[in-house]
Design an enzyme around this catalytic site. Structure first.
Site, PDB file in Angstrom:
ATOM      1  N   GLY A   1      36.401   7.750 -51.824  1.00 42.20           N
ATOM      2  CA  GLY A   1      34.994   7.485 -51.531  1.00 42.20           C
ATOM      3  C   GLY A   1      34.703   7.723 -50.059  1.00 42.20           C
ATOM      4  N   SER A   2      35.685   7.444 -49.212  1.00 40.82           N
ATOM      5  CA  SER A   2      35.501   7.672 -47.780  1.00 40.82           C
ATOM      6  C   SER A   2      35.339   9.169 -47.508  1.00 40.82           C
ATOM      7  CB  SER A   2      36.708   7.147 -47.008  1.00 40.82           C
ATOM      8  OG  SER A   2      36.884   5.780 -47.271  1.00 40.82           O
TER       9      SER A   2
ATOM     10  N   ASP B   1      30.135   1.396 -54.747  1.00 39.75           N
ATOM     11  CA  ASP B   1      30.248   0.125 -55.478  1.00 39.75           C
ATOM     12  C   ASP B   1      29.170   0.010 -56.558  1.00 39.75           C
ATOM     13  OD1 ASP B   1      32.244  -0.496 -53.683  1.00 39.75           O
ATOM     14  OD2 ASP B   1      30.943  -1.657 -52.362  1.00 39.75           O
TER      15      ASP B   1
ATOM     16  N   SER C   1      33.232   6.035 -55.314  1.00 36.90           N
ATOM     17  CA  SER C   1      34.657   5.795 -55.064  1.00 36.90           C
ATOM     18  C   SER C   1      35.333   5.426 -56.376  1.00 36.90           C
ATOM     19  CB  SER C   1      34.839   4.641 -54.078  1.00 36.90           C
ATOM     20  OG  SER C   1      36.193   4.208 -54.099  1.00 36.90           O
TER      21      SER C   1
ATOM     22  N   HIS D   1      37.106  -0.265 -58.101  1.00 36.56           N
ATOM     23  CA  HIS D   1      35.748   0.207 -58.414  1.00 36.56           C
ATOM     24  C   HIS D   1      35.487   0.312 -59.920  1.00 36.56           C
ATOM     25  CE1 HIS D   1      34.715   0.979 -54.172  1.00 36.56           C
ATOM     26  NE2 HIS D   1      36.018   0.846 -54.090  1.00 36.56           N
TER      27      HIS D   1
ATOM     28  N   ASN E   1      40.503  19.544 -45.988  1.00 38.21           N
ATOM     29  CA  ASN E   1      40.950  19.647 -47.375  1.00 38.21           C
ATOM     30  C   ASN E   1      40.902  18.249 -47.951  1.00 38.21           C
ATOM     31  OD1 ASN E   1      42.102  19.821 -49.839  1.00 38.21           O
ATOM     32  ND2 ASN E   1      43.991  20.811 -49.179  1.00 38.21           N
TER      33      ASN E   1
HETATM   34  C1  LIG Z   1      30.458   0.822 -50.062  1.00 34.29           C
HETATM   35  C2  LIG Z   1      31.756   1.570 -49.931  1.00 34.29           C
HETATM   36  N1  LIG Z   1      31.746   2.803 -49.445  1.00 34.29           N
HETATM   37  C3  LIG Z   1      32.881   3.526 -49.323  1.00 34.29           C
HETATM   38  C4  LIG Z   1      34.092   3.028 -49.700  1.00 34.29           C
HETATM   39  C5  LIG Z   1      35.341   3.842 -49.531  1.00 34.29           C
HETATM   40  O1  LIG Z   1      35.921   4.231 -50.748  1.00 34.29           O
HETATM   41  P1  LIG Z   1      37.483   4.620 -50.815  1.00 34.29           P
HETATM   42  O2  LIG Z   1      38.253   3.355 -50.758  1.00 34.29           O
HETATM   43  O3  LIG Z   1      37.634   5.327 -52.121  1.00 34.29           O
HETATM   44  O4  LIG Z   1      37.761   5.510 -49.655  1.00 34.29           O
HETATM   45  C6  LIG Z   1      34.156   1.718 -50.198  1.00 34.29           C
HETATM   46  C7  LIG Z   1      35.475   1.182 -50.583  1.00 34.29           C
HETATM   47  O5  LIG Z   1      35.675   0.229 -51.252  1.00 34.29           O
HETATM   48  C8  LIG Z   1      32.961   0.972 -50.321  1.00 34.29           C
HETATM   49  O6  LIG Z   1      32.975  -0.288 -50.797  1.00 34.29           O
END
Ligand SMILES: Cc1ncc(COP(=O)(O)O)c(C=O)c1O
Length: 439
Positions: free
Chosen positions: A88-89, A196, A217, A222, A290
């Site tokens: 998600g990041s 979320d 994510s 999740h 990547n």
């Molecule tokens: C609101 C929100 N954005 C982004 C992320 C990042 O997701 P990931 O952990 O898959 O990188 C999270 C992670 O829990 C999140 O709660």
């Protein structure tokens, strides 16, 4: 006679299904001895079979499962494009970086442009703003919804504002329709972080369908999980092109992995100041990354997506059980609330201790932890107070009083589908026992 490839595969997958049922057989819940988790993977033999099925292909990178997952997610979301990434990041990084693409011409975001954000949330919703040389402008959020209101966001719009990048906090939809309207009137980009909030609905539309770009994510906590994973969604052809290029090393070529010359001009184009006919496979139109996922992750996702409607339903039901249980303690806690017209597929059940509750958050969460009951804070609390963010270039509009309250007094319990009524009743009884001791 030697067994054929297909026979062997069928036998392996059949054994995997049997193995899953033994290895992951449901365990009885023993109050005080078994953990009550805030989140976790929920799966059956189908996910494990799909994972092994894909591993037997040994294709590894994006392949048939990725194609299926992206197309099923796009269908479910009713979005033109969804692109699988490794988290998600990464999805957030791509969503914002795509808006800096030269493909957008005059409309591209430039260093120094301002993006409206909140400080109460997950760090990687804010990080892409900083990583792209843009300036986050923080507004406060409301207690109960844990989202910024339209008034708060409107006040933050200034001459340098070019975008709004907000997460639907813990799956609770903000006023996405009003933000989309504001974005259109003020010529701003609107990015919805739905990491979320997969399956949440606002005014009859899924969250993630209001903005120019949206992100998801698939980390285990999740709504669905691929282990690690995320996705970016959009209806915009140019933004989608920029996202794919940035995800795939910055390349101009858009062949799927294992394919060549989809564009039909692999050796005849002229790009940048490269010599004419330079192999399109090695032409880079963006400064990319990547951030791709593997087909094995996608294979799990294909099965998880099929369970998404029932997962969302279970989250809503668990939320209702918590709410009913907490209602009697409104003297101590601010309970979560959704906007009119919102139907959240709650990521969690957040509560904030009221002033003069007579106990601290740490006292309560520590007590619960001693009974093996998991709780979590609302992620970074006030991100501006985190060590890595003390020197960032930013603005604050108004004050961050509620954000600080969240940092000090908010925590959440889980709503994930693995939680059952017996566990919820045990937690509620333990909270009552704690209150009996304290107040
Ligand atoms: C609101 C929100 N954005 C982004 C992320 C990042 O997701 P990931 O952990 O898959 O990188 C999270 C992670 O829990 C999140 O709660």
């Amino acid at each position: 006679m030697a067994k054929s490839e297909n026979q062997l595969r069928d036998e392996i997958l059949d054994l995997v299904a049997q193995y899953q049922k033994v290895k992951f057989a449901p365990k009885a819940f023993t109050p005080g001895k078994s953990p009550v988790r805030y989140a976790g993977r929920v799966f059956d033999e189908k996910e494990l079979v799909a994972l092994v099925d894909s591993s037997l292909d040994f294709w590894l990178t994006a392949g048939r499962f990725t194609e299926e997952f992206e197309s099923e997610l796009a269908n479910w979301m009713d979005l033109e494009y969804t692109m699988l990434v490794n988290s998600g990041s990464s999805a957030n990084l791509l969503a914002l970086t795509a808006l800096t693409s030269p493909l957008l011409g005059d409309k591209r975001l430039l260093p120094g442009d301002e993006i409206i954000a909140v400080a109460a949330g997950f760090p990687t919703t804010v990080n892409p703003i900083i990583q792209n040389g843009l300036v986050p402008v923080f507004v406060d959020v409301d207690l109960g919804t844990y989202n910024a209101s339209l008034e708060q966001v409107k006040k933050a719009v200034g001459p340098k504002t070019r975008g709004i990048f907000l997460a639907h906090t813990l799956g609770n939809p903000y006023d996405a329709e009003a933000f989309a309207d504001l974005a259109e009137k003020q010529d701003l980009y609107f990015i919805e972080d739905c990491c979320d909030a997969l399956g949440s609905v606002y005014k009859g539309r899924k969250t993630g369908t209001f903005g120019h770009v949206t992100t998801f994510s698939f980390y285990p906590a999740h709504h669905i999980t691929l282990g690690e994973g995320g996705a970016v969604g959009t209806n915009d052809d140019t933004i989608a092109k920029a996202i794919k290029s940035l995800r795939d090393w910055g390349r101009d070529c858009y062949c799927s992995s294992g394919e060549n010359n989809t564009c039909g001009k692999r050796f005849t184009g002229q790009y940048g100041t490269l010599p004419a006919g330079y192999d399109h496979k090695y032409v880079y139109s963006h400064i990319g990354y990547n951030l791709k996922a593997t087909d094995m992750q996608a294979a799990i996702g294909v099965e998880q997506l099929k369970k998404l409607p029932e997962f969302c339903q279970a989250r809503k039901e668990n939320f209702k059980q918590w709410y009913t249980g907490f209602k009697r303690w409104e003297a101590f806690f601010i309970l979560p609330k959704a906007l009119p017209g919102a139907d959240p597929a709650w990521f969690a059940f957040p509560v904030t201790l009221k002033e003069n509750a007579g106990f601290t958050r740490t006292e309560l969460t520590d007590y619960l932890s001693s009974k093996l009951i998991e709780t979590r804070n609302l992620f970074a609390g006030n991100i501006l107070r985190q060590p890595g963010y003390l020197d960032i270039n930013h603005r604050v509009v108004g004050d961050l009083t509620n954000t600080d309250t969240i940092m000090n007094h908010t925590f959440f319990l889980g709503t994930y589908p693995g939680l059952n009524l017996e566990q919820i009743e045990f937690v509620l009884a333990e909270i009552q026992a704690f209150l009996d001791l304290k107040v």
